[in-house]
Structures are given as structure tokens and as C-alpha cells.
Enzyme design. Structure first.
Site, PDB file in Angstrom:
ATOM      1  CG  HIS A   1      -1.981  -1.124   1.073  1.00 52.60           C
ATOM      2  ND1 HIS A   1      -2.560  -1.749   2.144  1.00 52.60           N
ATOM      3  CD2 HIS A   1      -2.510  -1.725  -0.029  1.00 52.60           C
ATOM      4  CE1 HIS A   1      -3.401  -2.679   1.724  1.00 52.60           C
ATOM      5  NE2 HIS A   1      -3.384  -2.684   0.408  1.00 52.60           N
TER       6      HIS A   1
ATOM      7  CG  HIS B   1      -6.916 -10.311  -7.385  1.00 50.19           C
ATOM      8  ND1 HIS B   1      -5.982  -9.876  -8.274  1.00 50.19           N
ATOM      9  CD2 HIS B   1      -7.388 -11.484  -7.869  1.00 50.19           C
ATOM     10  CE1 HIS B   1      -5.875 -10.755  -9.259  1.00 50.19           C
ATOM     11  NE2 HIS B   1      -6.715 -11.735  -9.039  1.00 50.19           N
TER      12      HIS B   1
ATOM     13  CD  GLU C   1     -12.963  -9.903  -3.144  1.00 48.60           C
ATOM     14  OE1 GLU C   1     -11.813  -9.467  -3.239  1.00 48.60           O
ATOM     15  OE2 GLU C   1     -13.193 -11.101  -2.852  1.00 48.60           O
TER      16      GLU C   1
ATOM     17  CG  ASP D   1     -12.061 -14.601 -12.570  1.00 49.78           C
ATOM     18  OD1 ASP D   1     -11.010 -13.933 -12.552  1.00 49.78           O
ATOM     19  OD2 ASP D   1     -12.075 -15.844 -12.516  1.00 49.78           O
ATOM     20  N   GLY D   2     -11.532 -11.063 -11.610  1.00 48.24           N
ATOM     21  CA  GLY D   2     -10.598 -10.026 -12.059  1.00 48.24           C
ATOM     22  C   GLY D   2      -9.762 -10.484 -13.245  1.00 48.24           C
TER      23      GLY D   2
ATOM     24  CG  ASP E   1      -2.924  -7.936  -3.530  1.00 50.23           C
ATOM     25  OD1 ASP E   1      -2.069  -8.791  -3.216  1.00 50.23           O
ATOM     26  OD2 ASP E   1      -3.532  -7.243  -2.692  1.00 50.23           O
TER      27      ASP E   1
END
Ligand SMILES: C[S@@+](CC[C@H](N)C(=O)[O-])C[C@H]1O[C@@H](n2cnc3c(N)ncnc32)[C@H](O)[C@@H]1O
Length: 280
Positions: free
Chosen positions: A18, A41, A117, A142-143, A163
Site C-alpha cells: 500500500h 483482487h 472482488e 473474476d478479475g 494482488d
């Protein structure tokens, strides 16, 4: 899918991810071109550090807990730490912001944020958190499968965060495919891949494959709070950054030694960054 980020929110790996994400987004947002952040994600967006899952592991205590307990952090960490402070009462640490909030707080009104997500309860929380923000679109989808459609050859600068849970090494291969899509569909896009370092072998193979697939700039950052031991709790992780915004390497240089000092759990803690492919 068993992974729930609430067990790990605010740990050393989140701190690295982050802090770097905030720096990258802020650097991209200095240019006139709008930024389109695509978080494949996204998680729940905000985590209660007193919730049973967070208390069970207590991982945040050795992550953001230690960082905030320090009086003085390097200036480069200020934007990230201000976001963490912004979701808490003054002087307290009860909540921790996920990547969607880092993006929301660092990007501008003209920028756009697409969040993916899969876990229903996390996506619900995420959608509720972001529903008043017109820049944000959160989807229960689904990313991996959605990335291609997000990367339109448009006038925006994409920033892709990859991620995944890494419940298995298959996420290295999926990340490789996602990077290929980013490279071929969007020559200006920046992509950041977070990955665990438990076993050096799949990490080295992943980096080598990415390196052989491109001539664009590739930056790697690593943070180990203790030497990694295969099969044990996570103590080391890395970020691989394709086409980092100019100056991000200076940000890494300014934050990594301090983070290593404050987050070290054992002898052998280490932090480093290097170019896999230097910018031309
Ligand atoms: C490491 S967490 C994300 C943390 C978040 N990016 C952050 O930094 O705050 C990974 C998340 O991906 C979700 N997930 C797993 N597979 C997915 C997929 N194929 N598409 C979208 N989300 C997925 C999991 O439910 C989990 O919430």
C-alpha cells in the site's frame, strides 16, 4: 477459495504494497492524462482490526501497528500513513484501509477506479464503501477474466494492481498472463504484481519469464521481516512493477531501509529494490 484478507490486513506485506501503491498512484496523477486504476483482487476495502479474524492472527500489530507507533516516518510514507490515520479516530488504530481506499484517496476527480472482488460478502462491503464515489465501479466478477475488457486503447493511463491470494503457485502463471495482456493491449499501462516469497524457486522463475517477455522497464522491490522458511508463516514478499512511473525507484530508496528497520522480526531481515530491466 479459502483466502480472506481480513486475517492479514495491515501486516508487513500490506504495508509494503500500500505504501508503494500510494506513491505510484500519486506519481501517475501528476500528469494531465486521467488515470484508470484497475484493482483485479480488491478485497473488502476497509478492515476492522478488532474483528475476530484480525485478532486471531494479530498480524497487523507487527505491520501497521509498529509503523504508526514510530514518532517520525520518512516523508515518502506520509500520504500512505495519512490515509491510514484518516480511517481512524485521532491517536487510535482500529481500522485499516485496503487497496481500493488507497486508490480513492490518491487519485483525482478526473480519474477512474475499477474494482473486482469474487467473495460475495467482501464485494458487498466494498460496493457499500464506494457507492457514493462516482469514479468507482465495484464488481463481483473474476478479475483475471475482466482485465482484457478494461484495457481499452484509450487516452487514459491504466494502473493495474494484481494482488491475488496466492493459495497456490498457479497465481504466478495467472499473473504472468495478466502482465502479457497489460503489455500487449496497453503500451502505456503500469502494472504492480504483489507476490509472496516463501520459496525462491517459483519467484525466480516468474521474474525470469516476465523479464524475457518484455523490453519495458521492470522494477522489483522486496521486504523480508525474517528469512523466508518454506511451509512456515509468510515473512517475505515482493512487488514486481512493469513500467513504473518515473521516480518510483527514488520512493523505494527512501522508504525501504526504514521499513526494514521498523518491521524486522529476526536477524536476516532485508529490504531491497533493483531494476530487472532499467528504463531506456
Ligand atoms: C490479497 S486479497 C486482496 C487485498 C487487496 N488488494 C488490498 O490490498 O487491500 C485477494 C482478494 O482477491 C479475491 N479474489 C480471489 N480470486 C479472485 C478473482 N479471480 N477475481 C477477483 N477477486 C478474487 C479474494 O476474495 C481476496 O479478497
Amino acid at each position: 477459495m479459502n483466502y480472506r484478507h481480513g486475517y492479514h490486513a495491515g501486516n508487513f506485506a500490506d504495508v509494503l504494497k500500500h505504501a508503494v501503491l500510494a506513491c505510484a498512484a500519486l506519481r501517475l496523477a501528476r500528469a494531465a492524462k486521467p488515470v484508470h486504476a484497475i484493482d483485479l483482487h480488491a478485497g473488502a476495502g476497509l478492515y476492522d482490526l478488532q474483528a475476530p479474524n484480525a485478532l486471531k492472527t494479530g498480524e497487523w500489530r507487527d505491520g501497521i501497528g509498529r509503523v504508526l507507533a514510530q514518532g517520525q516516518a520518512p516523508d515518502v510514507l506520509k500520504p500512505y500513513l495519512d490515509i491510514v490515520r484518516g480511517v481512524n479516530e485521532k491517536g487510535e488504530l482500529r481500522h485499516y484501509p485496503g487497496s481500493p481506499l488507497i486508490l480513492r484517496e490518491t487519485l483525482r476527480p478526473q480519474d477512474k477506479i475499477s474494482l473486482y472482488e469474487l467473495r460475495p460478502e467482501d464485494e458487498q462491503a466494498l460496493a457499500a464503501l464506494c457507492k457514493a464515489d462516482k469514479r468507482v465501479r465495484a464488481r463481483r466478477a473474476d478479475g483475471w477474466k475482466s482485465l482484457g475488457a478494461e484495457l481499452k486503447p484509450a487516452d487514459v493511463r491504466p494502473l493495474v494492481l494484481i494482488d491475488p491470494p496466492f493459495e497456490s503457485d498457479a497465481d504466478f502463471d495467472r499473473s504472468l498472463d495478466a502482465l502479457a495482456a497489460v503489455r500487449t493491449r496497453s503500451p502505456a499501462a503500469t502494472a504492480i504484481v504483489w507476490h509472496p516469497i516463501k520459496d525462491e524457486k517459483p519467484v525466480a522463475a516468474f521474474r525470469d519469464k516476465v523479464k524475457r517477455s518484455t523490453t519495458d522497464a521492470l522494477l522489483v522491490a522486496e521486504l523480508a521481516v525474517a528469512p523466508p522458511v518454506k511451509g512456515e508463516r509468510l515473512t517475505a514478499c515482493g512487488l514486481l512493477i512493469l513500467r513504473p512511473p518515473r521516480g518510483l525507484n527514488d520512493d523505494l530508496f527512501a522508504m525501504l531501509p526504514w521499513l526494514k528497520d521498523k518491521l524486522a522480526l529476526a536477524d536476516g531481515a532485508n529490504a531491497s529494490w533493483r531494476w530487472l530491466i532499467a528504463p531506456r
